[in-house]
Design an enzyme around this catalytic site. Structure first.
Site, PDB file in Angstrom:
ATOM      1  N   TRP A 101       0.769  -1.213  -0.147  1.00 41.95           N
ATOM      2  CA  TRP A 101       0.051  -0.059   0.074  1.00 41.95           C
ATOM      3  C   TRP A 101       0.829   1.257   0.074  1.00 41.95           C
ATOM      4  O   TRP A 101       0.537   2.248  -0.630  1.00 41.95           O
ATOM      5  CB  TRP A 101      -1.065   0.064   1.002  1.00 41.95           C
ATOM      6  CG  TRP A 101      -1.910  -1.074   0.870  1.00 41.95           C
ATOM      7  CD1 TRP A 101      -2.317  -2.314   1.716  1.00 41.95           C
ATOM      8  CD2 TRP A 101      -2.980  -1.240  -0.221  1.00 41.95           C
ATOM      9  NE1 TRP A 101      -3.329  -3.125   1.029  1.00 41.95           N
ATOM     10  CE2 TRP A 101      -3.854  -2.305  -0.091  1.00 41.95           C
ATOM     11  CE3 TRP A 101      -3.255  -0.296  -1.325  1.00 41.95           C
ATOM     12  CZ2 TRP A 101      -4.819  -2.779  -1.116  1.00 41.95           C
ATOM     13  CZ3 TRP A 101      -4.239  -0.688  -2.059  1.00 41.95           C
ATOM     14  CH2 TRP A 101      -5.095  -1.887  -1.969  1.00 41.95           C
ATOM     15  N   ASP A 169      -1.912   6.863   5.984  1.00 40.86           N
ATOM     16  CA  ASP A 169      -2.631   5.786   5.546  1.00 40.86           C
ATOM     17  C   ASP A 169      -3.086   5.008   6.671  1.00 40.86           C
ATOM     18  O   ASP A 169      -2.451   3.860   6.699  1.00 40.86           O
ATOM     19  CB  ASP A 169      -2.434   5.203   4.212  1.00 40.86           C
ATOM     20  CG  ASP A 169      -3.292   4.212   3.809  1.00 40.86           C
ATOM     21  OD1 ASP A 169      -4.436   4.262   4.339  1.00 40.86           O
ATOM     22  OD2 ASP A 169      -2.962   3.365   2.712  1.00 40.86           O
ATOM     23  N   LYS A 193     -12.563  -1.513   7.362  1.00 45.23           N
ATOM     24  CA  LYS A 193     -11.991  -2.506   8.322  1.00 45.23           C
ATOM     25  C   LYS A 193     -12.419  -2.292   9.576  1.00 45.23           C
ATOM     26  O   LYS A 193     -13.077  -2.876  10.066  1.00 45.23           O
ATOM     27  CB  LYS A 193     -10.428  -2.421   8.133  1.00 45.23           C
ATOM     28  CG  LYS A 193      -9.998  -2.796   6.836  1.00 45.23           C
ATOM     29  CD  LYS A 193      -8.918  -2.049   6.155  1.00 45.23           C
ATOM     30  CE  LYS A 193      -8.567  -2.117   4.689  1.00 45.23           C
ATOM     31  NZ  LYS A 193      -8.538  -3.240   4.019  1.00 45.23           N
TER      32      LYS A 193
END
Ligand code: PMP
Length: 357
Positions: A101, A169, A193
């Site tokens: 990511w 992030d 999530k």
């Protein structure tokens, strides 16, 4: 029957939240409609939206000098929205590269800025660089990092200090433990999530960083415009926003982030101990970088992977397969995963190992 769902995201939601949503699905607020069916500009929905923001602010102790934005486009949209809002053409940004990511965010930023890699994990993506190993460009508008790499199961145990605004992030570890928001210039996270259903992305940004977006930035991603409109420039993802509000209320009722952090620590500790104590399972992440949210592990006899997953699934332990680019197994144990779910997984892992010994 509910199963234990170890999916990485969209992921399990707290049972109590789902039950509450179910109970009021058809007749919300005694209005005779679903919350999905009303205008985002109605007084009733505006109350939902404001309460969700207030509860998130309370949970994370977000100072008034930060804006909280409720957006669409996923965390991936922020990979470009952040540089478009925070930098001018030709600017430099620093990145720490710790996995899939980080890399994605970096590649997208490269379309807008010069990117300097201030630190990486040495290629293997099984550790995080120490603060002392970071080498900054000295010219960056901000430092971007990914506190928890969802695929590798690698999490920072410290907050990097860079002398420039820090952009994080937090898609896969937001709300998993208390946080000092003032250490960050900007935090973003996709909801699917620890926050709620997919469709919603939260941005927490220090006020003084906004208002300098590049010409050409889509208005729906321009932080100042979004903030001025209370995140209602256009129709927001109302149901996801409502669900996020229920999750925030659920977290508050369970003692807030200090209490959930303790449960998360315990869950991860038990699972890593079970992995380390066995000869069939192993985790290769450096001890100080093991994620509390995404526990990756491999079978030392990979020929048993398929059978492991088949039997786990039959035992009600779902979605343990690692990300397709990583292989192996991954147990995502976000806030909504009860301790009993982790205990059931450990019990199954021990049973499977005994059977195959
Ligand atoms: N960042 C991280 C850390 C993630 O785990 C994910 C999704 N798994 C993303 C970004 C991308 O999020 P989205 O699908 O919401 O764009």
């Amino acid at each position: 029957m509910r199963v234990y769902n170890f999916a990485a995201g969209p992921a399990a939601l707290p049972l109590e939240v789902l039950e509450e949503a179910r109970d009021e699905l058809l007749d919300w607020n005694h209005d005779g409609t679903s919350v999905m069916e009303i205008s985002h500009r109605s007084k009733a929905f505006m109350r939902v939206a404001a309460q969700a923001e207030a509860d998130l602010r309370e949970l994370l102790a977000i100072p008034d000098t930060y804006k909280v934005l409720f957006l669409q486009g996923g965390a991936s949209a922020q990979f470009s929205a952040v540089p478009m809002n925070l930098t001018a053409p030709g600017a430099t940004v620093d990145f720490i590269d710790t996995g899939h990511w980080s890399k994605k965010a970096m590649q997208e930023a490269q379309r807008h800025c010069r990117v300097h890699v201030a630190g990486d994990a040495g290629g293997a993506y099984t550790s995080v660089p120490a603060q002392s190993q970071l080498a900054f460009s000295g010219a960056a508008q901000y430092l971007h990092y990914t506190p928890n790499e969802t695929i590798g199961g690698v999490e920072f145990g410290y907050v990097p200090q860079a002398g420039v605004p820090l952009v994080a992030d937090m898609s896969s570890n937001i709300l998993s433990r208390p946080l000092d928001v003032t250490q960050f210039g900007l935090i973003y996270a996709g909801a699917q999530k620890n926050i709620g259903p997919a469709g919603l992305t939260i941005v927490i940004v220090r006020e003084d960083l906004i208002g300098r977006a590049r010409p050409g930035t889509p208005t729906v991603f321009e932080y100042r415009a979004v903030a001025a409109a209370g995140s209602m420039l256009n129709t927001p993802p109302t149901f996801s926003w409502y669900m996020a509000g229920l999750v925030f209320k659920w977290l508050k009722a369970r003692g807030g982030l200090a209490a959930i952090a303790e449960r998360n620590r315990l869950k991860a500790e038990k699972l890593y101990a079970a992995i380390d104590g066995s000869s069939l399972y192993r985790n290769t992440v450096a001890a100080d970088a093991r994620s509390r949210m995404n526990v990756t592990f491999q079978l030392t006899r990979p020929q048993l992977d398929t059978e492991f997953l088949r039997q786990a699934d039959a035992a009600g332990l779902k979605n343990l397969q690692g990300h397709r680019i990583a292989g192996g197994m991954r147990a995502s144990i976000y806030n909504a995963m009860p301790i009993d779910g982790v205990a059931a997984l450990i019990e199954f892992m021990r049973y499977f190992e005994r059977e195959r010994a």
